[in-house]
Design a protein around this motif. Structure first.
Motif, PDB file in Angstrom:
ATOM      1  N   HIS A   1       0.842  -1.213   0.000  1.00  0.00           N
ATOM      2  CA  HIS A   1       0.000   0.000   0.000  1.00  0.00           C
ATOM      3  C   HIS A   1       0.868   1.252   0.000  1.00  0.00           C
TER       4      HIS A   1
ATOM      5  N   HIS B   1       1.168   5.420  -2.079  1.00  0.00           N
ATOM      6  CA  HIS B   1       0.558   6.408  -2.981  1.00  0.00           C
ATOM      7  C   HIS B   1       1.654   7.081  -3.801  1.00  0.00           C
TER       8      HIS B   1
ATOM      9  N   HIS C   1      -9.434   2.164   0.966  1.00  0.00           N
ATOM     10  CA  HIS C   1      -9.135   2.355   2.388  1.00  0.00           C
ATOM     11  C   HIS C   1     -10.360   1.975   3.216  1.00  0.00           C
TER      12      HIS C   1
ATOM     13  N   HIS D   1      -5.391  -0.295   6.111  1.00  0.00           N
ATOM     14  CA  HIS D   1      -5.608   0.069   7.524  1.00  0.00           C
ATOM     15  C   HIS D   1      -6.525  -0.890   8.277  1.00  0.00           C
TER      16      HIS D   1
ATOM     17  N   ASP E   1       2.301   3.025   3.077  1.00  0.00           N
ATOM     18  CA  ASP E   1       1.352   4.130   2.965  1.00  0.00           C
ATOM     19  C   ASP E   1       2.041   5.487   2.838  1.00  0.00           C
TER      20      ASP E   1
HETATM   21 ZN   LIG Z   1      -3.346   5.103   1.811  1.00  0.00          ZN
END
Ligand SMILES: [Zn+2]
Length: 421
Positions: free
Chosen positions: A69, A71, A224, A263, A310
């Protein structure tokens, strides 16, 4: 042409307890960049003895890390101080992601982003892009040049954000289907249908995402779920008729065995059962959860877990630092994890969760040679600690708790060196 890598091999089998260790081992790659042989360096088959070699001495050869995960368009906004997730999104994240409508900006950023992954020993990732198709095109193209097993998709989000990062239902569907047709299965690339989260998608867009997921054969779904208290309260307002957060995604066909939810910290027993029955994955992102004060996710739940950085909510690209933070969060939850389990989750475990385990995630013969070389004596602190290590578990534990990108001596993707001297 075939090639040899020499060093200390630590290779996982079907589980974290199953470790093959060669103090002085060798990996031979074939001309396609796949592992053709693995074993003791004293017994290299005649076919490979003359192959060019990189000798990494006593450094560890492990399967490259997989980040489940991350971005891409947040690559330069780590450590942006905010009061919580929702404040962080509106104040920093959306304005930065707005830049990715520019092809030149996105293309340049993709090279930096992938170089940063490789500098941290990460060879594969499941990444979010911005809502702009150009962003996903840039990342797919850059990853293909590097022959990476990379999975991404354009983010779907049509409300509760600044207009510059919003899309709309029909165009979002067309763009997603087009990306799937052009990139899914091209070389080692894979596609993921990517609604950001239920707060930034209307019901019409979530319905579309479920329908498009059905049409995108073999695609993953990433989003998410249940990250912060403020987010969960807002979900209750937006979806008053759904019994909980997970139920929103279930209603639109987004909870499947190809679904990955970042998460998943504050899940009820019902949500955990629903996710388990579907075969879905929750991706634990401890540096992000700690940074944003989101909460302490409990990893000992009857559900499949992956691990991710993340970035840029996460504060490090390093999967080593992510392993160290995972260990600490679970200690606060009363669970002591072994280093072997942590490394397994970040390699073979994540490969299975991302459905790329036929291709990568371990050092078995036939897999692509995606390899990280870790120096257990990379820093004075590590070197002093390494002198006390008595087992493979000891060595891995010290690297997980004390290591970062300085411990990554080299990274190989498909047998090609992409980082290191
Ligand atoms: Zn994220």
């Amino acid at each position: 042409m075939s090639k040899l890598l020499l060093g200390q091999i630590v290779a996982f089998g079907a589980g974290p307890e199953e470790i093959t260790h060669f103090a002085r081992g060798a990996l031979a790659f074939d001309d396609k960049g796949k592992i053709a042989w693995r074993g003791d360096a004293a017994h290299i088959p005649a076919a490979f003895t003359q192959a060019p070699r990189d000798d990494h001495g006593s450094s560890l050869l492990l399967a490259g890390f997989i980040d489940a995960h991350i971005h891409f368009p947040q690559y330069r906004m780590l450590a942006a101080a905010a009061t919580d997730l929702l404040d962080w999104l509106s104040r920093y994240t959306f304005p930065e992601e707005a830049r990715y409508s520019d092809t030149i900006y996105a293309t340049h950023a993709a090279e930096i982003f992938l170089s940063r992954l490789h500098a941290n020993g990460t060879t594969s990732a499941l990444a979010f892009c911005s809502s702009h198709k150009t962003c996903a095109e840039a990342l797919f193209a850059a990853a293909q040049k590097r022959n990476m097993a990379l999975i991404t998709g354009k983010t779907l989000m049509d409300r509760n954000a600044i207009p510059a990062v919003q899309d709309e239902v029909e165009q979002g569907a067309l763009d997603t289907l087009d990306l799937h047709a052009r990139f899914h299965g091209k070389a080692r690339l894979r596609h993921a249908v990517t609604p950001r989260f239920a707060i930034t998608s209307t019901e019409a867009q979530l319905r579309m995402a479920g329908e498009v997921l059905q049409l995108c054969s073999g695609a993953l779904m990433q989003t998410h779920l249940s990250e912060s208290a403020g987010e969960i309260a807002w979900i209750k307002q937006l979806f008053p008729n759904d019994q909980d957060y997970t139920a929103v995604y279930e209603r639109f066909g987004l909870v499947t065995d190809r679904s990955l939810f970042a998460h998943g910290i504050h899940l009820s027993d019902r949500e955990i059962s629903a996710l388990r029955e579907a075969g879905a994955t929750v991706v634990h992102c401890p540096t992000s959860n700690n940074f944003l004060g989101s909460g302490l996710m409990k990893i000992r739940r009857p559900i499949a877990h992956g691990l991710g950085t993340d970035v840029g909510g996460g504060t490090s690209y390093s999967m080593l630092q992510t392993l160290g933070e995972t260990y600490k969060v679970q200690m606060l939850n009363g669970t002591k994890m072994k280093a072997a389990e942590l490394f397994y989750l970040a390699t073979r475990g994540n490969a299975e969760r991302l459905k790329i385990d036929a291709d990568t995630g371990c050092l078995d013969v036939g897999k692509f040679a995606d390899v990280v070389v870790l120096d257990p004596e990379a820093t004075p602190v590590l070197a002093a600690r390494h002198a006390l290590s008595r087992s493979v578990e000891d060595i891995l534990f010290a690297l997980a708790l004390l290591g970062d990108d300085r411990a990554v001596k080299a990274t190989y993707v498909t047998g090609q060196k992409v980082h290191g001297n």
